[in-house]
Structures are given as C-alpha cells and as structure tokens.
Design a protein around this motif. Structure first.
Motif, short mmCIF file in Angstrom:
data_model
loop_
_atom_site.label_atom_id
_atom_site.label_comp_id
_atom_site.label_asym_id
_atom_site.label_seq_id
_atom_site.Cartn_x
_atom_site.Cartn_y
_atom_site.Cartn_z
N LYS A 41 38.88 43.56 39.51
CA LYS A 41 37.97 42.45 39.31
C LYS A 41 38.70 41.27 38.91
O LYS A 41 39.73 41.62 37.89
N ASP A 42 38.63 39.93 39.24
CA ASP A 42 39.11 38.95 38.72
C ASP A 42 38.43 38.30 37.42
O ASP A 42 37.29 38.98 36.97
N LYS A 43 38.67 37.08 37.07
CA LYS A 43 38.04 36.71 35.54
C LYS A 43 36.99 36.45 35.75
O LYS A 43 36.06 36.34 34.62
N ASP A 44 36.47 36.27 37.03
CA ASP A 44 34.74 35.74 37.11
C ASP A 44 34.05 36.92 37.79
O ASP A 44 33.03 36.78 38.07
N GLY A 45 34.90 38.18 37.66
CA GLY A 45 34.02 39.37 37.94
C GLY A 45 33.86 39.74 39.28
O GLY A 45 33.23 40.49 39.78
N LYS A 46 34.83 39.03 40.19
CA LYS A 46 34.69 39.12 41.69
C LYS A 46 35.84 40.09 41.98
O LYS A 46 36.87 40.04 41.42
N PHE A 47 35.75 41.07 43.11
CA PHE A 47 36.44 41.98 43.53
C PHE A 47 37.89 41.26 44.05
O PHE A 47 37.62 40.44 45.04
#
Length: 239
Positions: A41-47
């Motif tokens: 996941k990225d820093k925004d919580g998206k896969f």
C-alpha cells in the motif's frame, strides 16, 4: 449437468505479482487459499498495483510448503533476473524499494480471511479454454492467459466460447465439496495490456475486448461451500 473440468488453478500470493499454478488447494470463504494475501500500500493506504508499476508483473510469487490456517508457508518471489527472494528478507526489501520507487507498506492478511480490496470484486475469477481460444482469434495474437489474472480455467465439454456467461445466477459444484455461485461479468482495465513476460504494454488487446466483448472477459463467482479442489476435478452446473 457436467460442463467441464478444472484445467488450471492459479493463485496470486502477492497482489499484482504473477501467480503460481498449483495442482490442488483449499477454497476458503474468500477464494483460493492465500490469494492476494500479501500486498503493498502507498502512503495514502491505497493498493499499489500493475496500474502504477507495470514491472510488478515480472515478479512471480509462490508458497513453499503445506497450507495451514495458523500461518502461510514460506513465500518465495522470483525476480526478473532469476534470483529467488524470500518475502520479508533484507534482500527482498531492497529489491522492492527499487521496484516500487515510492513510500510503501507491505501488508499481510491472515490465512483465515482476506478482505475485498486485496481480492477484487468477488472471491474467484473464472475463464474457459474456449473463451481464451476465441479471444486469440479475435485479437489475432496468441493470448497469454496470465494477463487476465484468473483463478480457475475450465476445460469445457461444449467448446462454445463465452458459454460461462450463460451461468449467471446459477451454481457450479467442483469435486466433492466446493460450490460456487456465478455472479457477473468481469469488466476489464489496462492491466490486461501488460505482457507478463516483459511488462511491455500493448493497448490493442484491451481495444479488442472493448470492441468485440463490450469490455467483458471472464466471470466472477462467490464461494458458497468451501473445500479442496484439484486439477482435473469435474465441474457440474446446477440451478
């Protein structure tokens, strides 16, 4: 009614990595055991997926060991250069830092349950040999089934292309215990344009699916009854 048999069983232990074909596996309430159990996941919580990092498809993930409910078998990842890395190891982390080239968090879901989001819209994605063959004709090139990231490929008794699309709202029984409900079409995106062998993008395949198939290829199924499936298991259609 007998409609076919299981020709391929594919799970993807790491979301957006190439998966592994197995001879048998457990079907859990979320789908195939360990499917999309590991992800980034990225820093925004998206896969993080092939959409952002096409080269993810050049890494092949596979479990090494027996399937248990308290812990996953050791997870091995084969890099494009042939080097085999172990999930969580220092060399693996270094490789992922280079591959992803962004702030990323590795996430692991437990064997007992993997949520939607990691898994796509339904538990299992199914295609047929006849449909793959017909798409090869429509596209004019050999279709690598790995592009579609399906879980099951059926060898149909009746080799009518896209026959599985007639099963919406019906159930299939696989082997002794497993029962699935066929739900709806899988609507395709740019991921199928990425060649699993070298991550080269070719938009013509997606254009063909849009033009000839209304952007549909494969069908989603939900799990009604869990159990074990094996290559060659017969598949029966029921109302």
């Amino acid at each position: 009614m007998l409609v076919g048999s299981i020709q391929e069983i594919t799970r993807h232990p790491v979301k957006s990595f190439t998966g592994e074909q197995v001879k048998k596996t457990k079907v859990m309430d979320y789908g195939l055991y360990g499917d999309r159990s590991h992800a980034f996941k990225d820093k925004d919580g998206k896969f993080i997926t092939i959409t952002q990092v096409p080269d993810m498809v050049r890494y092949q993930a596979s479990f090494s060991g027996a399937e248990t409910l308290n812990a996953y078998p050791e997870l091995k990842v084969k890099a494009p250069n042939g080097k085999v890395l172990t999930w969580g190891g220092a060399a693996f982390q270094e490789e992922m830092d280079l591959l992803l080239d962004r702030e990323a968090e590795a996430v692991v879901y437990p064997p007992a349950h993997i949520p939607f989001g990691a898994i796509e819209e339904e538990h299992i994605l199914l295609v047929s040999d006849a449909s793959i063959g017909e798409l090869t004709k429509l596209w004019g090139n050999e279709v690598d089934g790995r592009r579609f990231r399906h879980n099951l490929m059926l060898s149909l008794v009746d080799k009518t292309p896209f026959l599985e699309e007639n099963w919406f709202g019906k159930r299939i029984i696989i082997g002794k215990d497993v029962e699935l409900e066929i739900k709806r079409h899988c609507e395709r995106c740019m991921i199928i344009t990425v060649d699993p062998s070298d991550s080269h993008r070719d938009p013509s395949l997606l254009k063909t699916v849009v033009k000839e198939r209304n952007n549909h290829f494969g069908v989603y199924a939900s799990v009604l009854h869990t159990g074990e499936i094996r290559l060659g298991d017969q598949v029966f259609l029921t109302d």
